[in-house]
Motif scaffolding. Sequence first.
Motif, PDB file in Angstrom:
ATOM      1  N   ALA A  64      -1.390  41.147   5.521  1.00 19.89           N
ATOM      2  CA  ALA A  64      -1.719  41.998   4.376  1.00 19.89           C
ATOM      3  C   ALA A  64      -3.237  42.114   4.191  1.00 19.89           C
ATOM      4  O   ALA A  64      -3.758  43.201   3.906  1.00 19.89           O
ATOM      5  CB  ALA A  64      -1.067  41.456   3.111  1.00 19.89           C
ATOM      6  N   LEU A  65      -3.948  41.012   4.351  1.00 21.78           N
ATOM      7  CA  LEU A  65      -5.416  41.046   4.268  1.00 21.78           C
ATOM      8  C   LEU A  65      -5.992  41.987   5.327  1.00 21.78           C
ATOM      9  O   LEU A  65      -6.892  42.788   5.044  1.00 21.78           O
ATOM     10  CB  LEU A  65      -5.985  39.636   4.458  1.00 21.78           C
ATOM     11  N   ALA A  66      -5.460  41.871   6.552  1.00 19.54           N
ATOM     12  CA  ALA A  66      -5.957  42.709   7.644  1.00 19.54           C
ATOM     13  C   ALA A  66      -5.637  44.182   7.415  1.00 19.54           C
ATOM     14  O   ALA A  66      -6.475  45.051   7.693  1.00 19.54           O
ATOM     15  CB  ALA A  66      -5.353  42.237   8.971  1.00 19.54           C
ATOM     16  N   ILE A  67      -4.441  44.481   6.900  1.00 21.75           N
ATOM     17  CA  ILE A  67      -4.075  45.871   6.634  1.00 21.75           C
ATOM     18  C   ILE A  67      -4.921  46.440   5.497  1.00 21.75           C
ATOM     19  O   ILE A  67      -5.381  47.589   5.549  1.00 21.75           O
ATOM     20  CB  ILE A  67      -2.573  45.978   6.291  1.00 21.75           C
ATOM     21  N   GLY A  68      -5.132  45.631   4.441  1.00 24.41           N
ATOM     22  CA  GLY A  68      -5.995  46.076   3.354  1.00 24.41           C
ATOM     23  C   GLY A  68      -7.399  46.379   3.846  1.00 24.41           C
ATOM     24  O   GLY A  68      -7.995  47.416   3.494  1.00 24.41           O
ATOM     25  N   TYR A  69      -7.927  45.503   4.688  1.00 22.79           N
ATOM     26  CA  TYR A  69      -9.253  45.707   5.258  1.00 22.79           C
ATOM     27  C   TYR A  69      -9.273  46.971   6.129  1.00 22.79           C
ATOM     28  O   TYR A  69     -10.227  47.761   6.100  1.00 22.79           O
ATOM     29  CB  TYR A  69      -9.640  44.492   6.097  1.00 22.79           C
ATOM     30  N   THR A  70      -8.187  47.194   6.871  1.00 18.10           N
ATOM     31  CA  THR A  70      -8.096  48.339   7.770  1.00 18.10           C
ATOM     32  C   THR A  70      -8.094  49.663   7.007  1.00 18.10           C
ATOM     33  O   THR A  70      -8.835  50.587   7.353  1.00 18.10           O
ATOM     34  CB  THR A  70      -6.823  48.243   8.635  1.00 18.10           C
ATOM     35  N   ILE A  71      -7.265  49.752   5.976  1.00 16.40           N
ATOM     36  CA  ILE A  71      -7.203  51.028   5.256  1.00 16.40           C
ATOM     37  C   ILE A  71      -8.510  51.319   4.524  1.00 16.40           C
ATOM     38  O   ILE A  71      -8.874  52.483   4.318  1.00 16.40           O
ATOM     39  CB  ILE A  71      -5.994  51.094   4.286  1.00 16.40           C
ATOM     40  N   HIS A  72      -9.240  50.254   4.155  1.00 14.44           N
ATOM     41  CA  HIS A  72     -10.561  50.502   3.575  1.00 14.44           C
ATOM     42  C   HIS A  72     -11.506  51.088   4.611  1.00 14.44           C
ATOM     43  O   HIS A  72     -12.254  52.038   4.335  1.00 14.44           O
ATOM     44  CB  HIS A  72     -11.166  49.225   3.005  1.00 14.44           C
ATOM     45  N   GLU A  73     -11.499  50.515   5.822  1.00 16.92           N
ATOM     46  CA  GLU A  73     -12.402  50.980   6.867  1.00 16.92           C
ATOM     47  C   GLU A  73     -12.119  52.435   7.255  1.00 16.92           C
ATOM     48  O   GLU A  73     -13.003  53.136   7.749  1.00 16.92           O
ATOM     49  CB  GLU A  73     -12.309  50.078   8.103  1.00 16.92           C
ATOM     50  N   PHE A  74     -10.876  52.892   7.033  1.00 14.02           N
ATOM     51  CA  PHE A  74     -10.509  54.246   7.404  1.00 14.02           C
ATOM     52  C   PHE A  74     -10.231  55.125   6.183  1.00 14.02           C
ATOM     53  O   PHE A  74      -9.502  56.107   6.271  1.00 14.02           O
ATOM     54  CB  PHE A  74      -9.282  54.231   8.319  1.00 14.02           C
ATOM     55  N   LYS A  75     -10.833  54.764   5.062  1.00 17.75           N
ATOM     56  CA  LYS A  75     -10.584  55.514   3.828  1.00 17.75           C
ATOM     57  C   LYS A  75     -11.063  56.954   3.925  1.00 17.75           C
ATOM     58  O   LYS A  75     -10.526  57.846   3.267  1.00 17.75           O
ATOM     59  CB  LYS A  75     -11.232  54.815   2.635  1.00 17.75           C
ATOM     60  N   ASP A  76     -12.083  57.203   4.758  1.00 18.02           N
ATOM     61  CA  ASP A  76     -12.568  58.573   4.906  1.00 18.02           C
ATOM     62  C   ASP A  76     -11.594  59.435   5.707  1.00 18.02           C
ATOM     63  O   ASP A  76     -11.777  60.651   5.816  1.00 18.02           O
ATOM     64  CB  ASP A  76     -13.953  58.590   5.552  1.00 18.02           C
ATOM     65  N   TYR A  77     -10.561  58.836   6.253  1.00 16.17           N
ATOM     66  CA  TYR A  77      -9.510  59.597   6.919  1.00 16.17           C
ATOM     67  C   TYR A  77      -8.694  60.367   5.892  1.00 16.17           C
ATOM     68  O   TYR A  77      -7.972  61.301   6.228  1.00 16.17           O
ATOM     69  CB  TYR A  77      -8.618  58.620   7.704  1.00 16.17           C
ATOM     70  N   GLY A  78      -8.839  59.955   4.626  1.00 18.96           N
ATOM     71  CA  GLY A  78      -8.148  60.636   3.537  1.00 18.96           C
ATOM     72  C   GLY A  78      -6.957  59.854   3.046  1.00 18.96           C
ATOM     73  O   GLY A  78      -6.109  59.444   3.842  1.00 18.96           O
ATOM     74  N   ILE A  79      -6.905  59.630   1.733  1.00 15.44           N
ATOM     75  CA  ILE A  79      -5.799  58.868   1.170  1.00 15.44           C
ATOM     76  C   ILE A  79      -4.465  59.555   1.439  1.00 15.44           C
ATOM     77  O   ILE A  79      -3.454  58.905   1.719  1.00 15.44           O
ATOM     78  CB  ILE A  79      -6.014  58.654  -0.346  1.00 15.44           C
ATOM     79  N   GLY A  80      -4.456  60.877   1.402  1.00 16.23           N
ATOM     80  CA  GLY A  80      -3.229  61.608   1.683  1.00 16.23           C
ATOM     81  C   GLY A  80      -2.728  61.361   3.095  1.00 16.23           C
ATOM     82  O   GLY A  80      -1.528  61.120   3.319  1.00 16.23           O
ATOM     83  N   ASN A  81      -3.638  61.412   4.072  1.00 13.98           N
ATOM     84  CA  ASN A  81      -3.248  61.155   5.459  1.00 13.98           C
ATOM     85  C   ASN A  81      -2.806  59.709   5.652  1.00 13.98           C
ATOM     86  O   ASN A  81      -1.834  59.430   6.364  1.00 13.98           O
ATOM     87  CB  ASN A  81      -4.414  61.460   6.403  1.00 13.98           C
ATOM     88  N   LEU A  82      -3.514  58.781   5.020  1.00  6.79           N
ATOM     89  CA  LEU A  82      -3.126  57.368   5.115  1.00  6.79           C
ATOM     90  C   LEU A  82      -1.756  57.145   4.484  1.00  6.79           C
ATOM     91  O   LEU A  82      -0.959  56.339   4.978  1.00  6.79           O
ATOM     92  CB  LEU A  82      -4.175  56.487   4.432  1.00  6.79           C
ATOM     93  N   ALA A  83      -1.465  57.861   3.403  1.00  5.59           N
ATOM     94  CA  ALA A  83      -0.159  57.747   2.752  1.00  5.59           C
ATOM     95  C   ALA A  83       0.943  58.275   3.668  1.00  5.59           C
ATOM     96  O   ALA A  83       2.035  57.690   3.745  1.00  5.59           O
ATOM     97  CB  ALA A  83      -0.155  58.502   1.430  1.00  5.59           C
ATOM     98  N   LYS A  84       0.677  59.372   4.377  1.00  5.80           N
ATOM     99  CA  LYS A  84       1.664  59.916   5.309  1.00  5.80           C
ATOM    100  C   LYS A  84       1.943  58.926   6.436  1.00  5.80           C
ATOM    101  O   LYS A  84       3.102  58.718   6.829  1.00  5.80           O
ATOM    102  CB  LYS A  84       1.166  61.239   5.894  1.00  5.80           C
ATOM    103  N   ILE A  85       0.891  58.314   6.962  1.00  2.85           N
ATOM    104  CA  ILE A  85       1.056  57.322   8.027  1.00  2.85           C
ATOM    105  C   ILE A  85       1.864  56.136   7.520  1.00  2.85           C
ATOM    106  O   ILE A  85       2.793  55.648   8.179  1.00  2.85           O
ATOM    107  CB  ILE A  85      -0.320  56.851   8.538  1.00  2.85           C
ATOM    108  N   THR A  86       1.520  55.664   6.321  1.00  2.77           N
ATOM    109  CA  THR A  86       2.211  54.516   5.750  1.00  2.77           C
ATOM    110  C   THR A  86       3.678  54.828   5.485  1.00  2.77           C
ATOM    111  O   THR A  86       4.561  53.992   5.716  1.00  2.77           O
ATOM    112  CB  THR A  86       1.526  54.074   4.447  1.00  2.77           C
ATOM    113  N   ALA A  87       3.959  56.038   5.010  1.00  3.48           N
ATOM    114  CA  ALA A  87       5.344  56.451   4.770  1.00  3.48           C
ATOM    115  C   ALA A  87       6.125  56.492   6.083  1.00  3.48           C
ATOM    116  O   ALA A  87       7.306  56.105   6.132  1.00  3.48           O
ATOM    117  CB  ALA A  87       5.382  57.813   4.089  1.00  3.48           C
ATOM    118  N   PHE A  88       5.475  56.948   7.152  1.00  3.00           N
ATOM    119  CA  PHE A  88       6.118  56.945   8.470  1.00  3.00           C
ATOM    120  C   PHE A  88       6.431  55.517   8.907  1.00  3.00           C
ATOM    121  O   PHE A  88       7.527  55.234   9.409  1.00  3.00           O
ATOM    122  CB  PHE A  88       5.204  57.618   9.491  1.00  3.00           C
TER     123      PHE A  88
END
Length: 369
Positions: A64-88
Motif C-alpha cells: 500500500a505504501l508503494a502504491i500510494g507513492y506510485t500514484i503520487h509520482e504519476f499524478k500528472d497522468y491525470g486522476i481520471g486516467n489513474l481512476a480508470k486504471i485502478t477500476a480495471f
Amino acid sequence: MINDRQRPSMLLGIIFIGVLLLNGLYYMMPFEAVNPYEYLSGSNLSSYQVLDIFIGGAIVPLVALAIGYTIHEFKDYGIGNLAKITAFVLALGIVQTFFIFAFDFLPGLALMTLVALFFLRTGFAVTFISGMALFLFHLVANILVGFFANIGSPSDIIYTALQDVNNYTSVFTNSDYFAMIGLNIEIFSGNGASTLYTLVFTVLPWLLVGISLGQVGIARFARSNLLLNTLLFILLAGGGIAIKIIQVLTLGSYSGRLLAENFGGPVLALGYFVLLIQLTTMVPARILEIFRRMGRYALTLYILSNVIFMLIFYGIGMRLYGEVEITGMVWIALMLYIFLMVLATVMHRYQISSLENLFTNNSENGINK
C-alpha cells in the motif's frame, strides 16, 4: 541515476518477493482458518515463527505504501486516467479472486486506491494526518481495546476452525475446478461489511502515507540525509520486529497476534519502505534494472504467479496443498521469483505485450516508462 519515474517500478519489483511469500502461506494450507501455533509443530512451527516475524502484517501495508507513492509520482497522468486504471485492476482482481485465489488482497487494495486518489490534490499535511488519524483510531479503538480486554483471559486463545479446514482441504485438493470456484466466491462474498471496515483502517492509511511521503520528497530526503534515514530505518524496523516477537512469546495468543499483526506489522512495513527508498538512491540504476522490469510488468507477473501457485498446490495441478512445509514453500516462492525475474527480462527484451499495455504506452509520457 534513478529518476522519480523509475523508482516506483523498482520498489514494486523488490517487494514482489514478499507478496509471493505471503500468498504462499494461503496456497499451501488453510492459513485463513488455523492458528499456526496449534496447527504447526516442530521445525515447521519454528520456520513459520521466523517467517512471520519478517512478513506477518507487514506485506500488505508495504504494498500500500508503494502504491500510494506510485500514484503520487504519476499524478500528472491525470486522476481520471489513474481512476480508470485502478477500476480495471479492481475488476481484474475480482475475476482472479473468483477463478484462482480466494484470499487475494488485490481487490481490496484497488478499492482503497480509488479512495486515495482524491487526496492527490491535497497537501502533505492533510494527506499524512488523514492516514495517521485512521491508523491511530484503529490502533486505539480496535487493537488496544481488544488487547487489554483479552490478555490473560480464557478467550485469549485462537482455535483452529476445523470445519473450515476440512472444507478448504477437501475442495482445494480436489480436481473439481467448479467446486473451487464456488468456494472462492463464497469466501470472497462473506462478511463484506466487516472486510470493508477492515480495509479502511488497514490499507487506506498506508496508501495515504505513501502519497504523503511522495509529496514531501522522501527520495530527496534519503539522498541528502543518509545517517538520519538509516537511524529512522533502524528505529522503525527494530521497533516493528520487537512488537512482532510478542506474538512468538505469547505462543500465538489472540491478544499477541492482534498487537503484532496490526501494530508491529505496519511499523515494520514503514521501516522496509524507508530502507528501499534509501537503496534506490544509493545503488546504481543498472543493478536495480532487473527489479524495474519486474515492476513494469507487476500486474501480469502477479496474475501469472497465482496461476502457477494454483497449479502447484491445488488439486487441479500437483496437489501439494497441505503437503509442503514452510521451508518448502519458501523455496518454491524463491524459485518462482527468479523465474518471473527472468521472464520480465525476456518480455522487456522482445517487447512482449502484457496486461499493462491495456492502459499504458511506451512514450516518454507513459506511466510505466
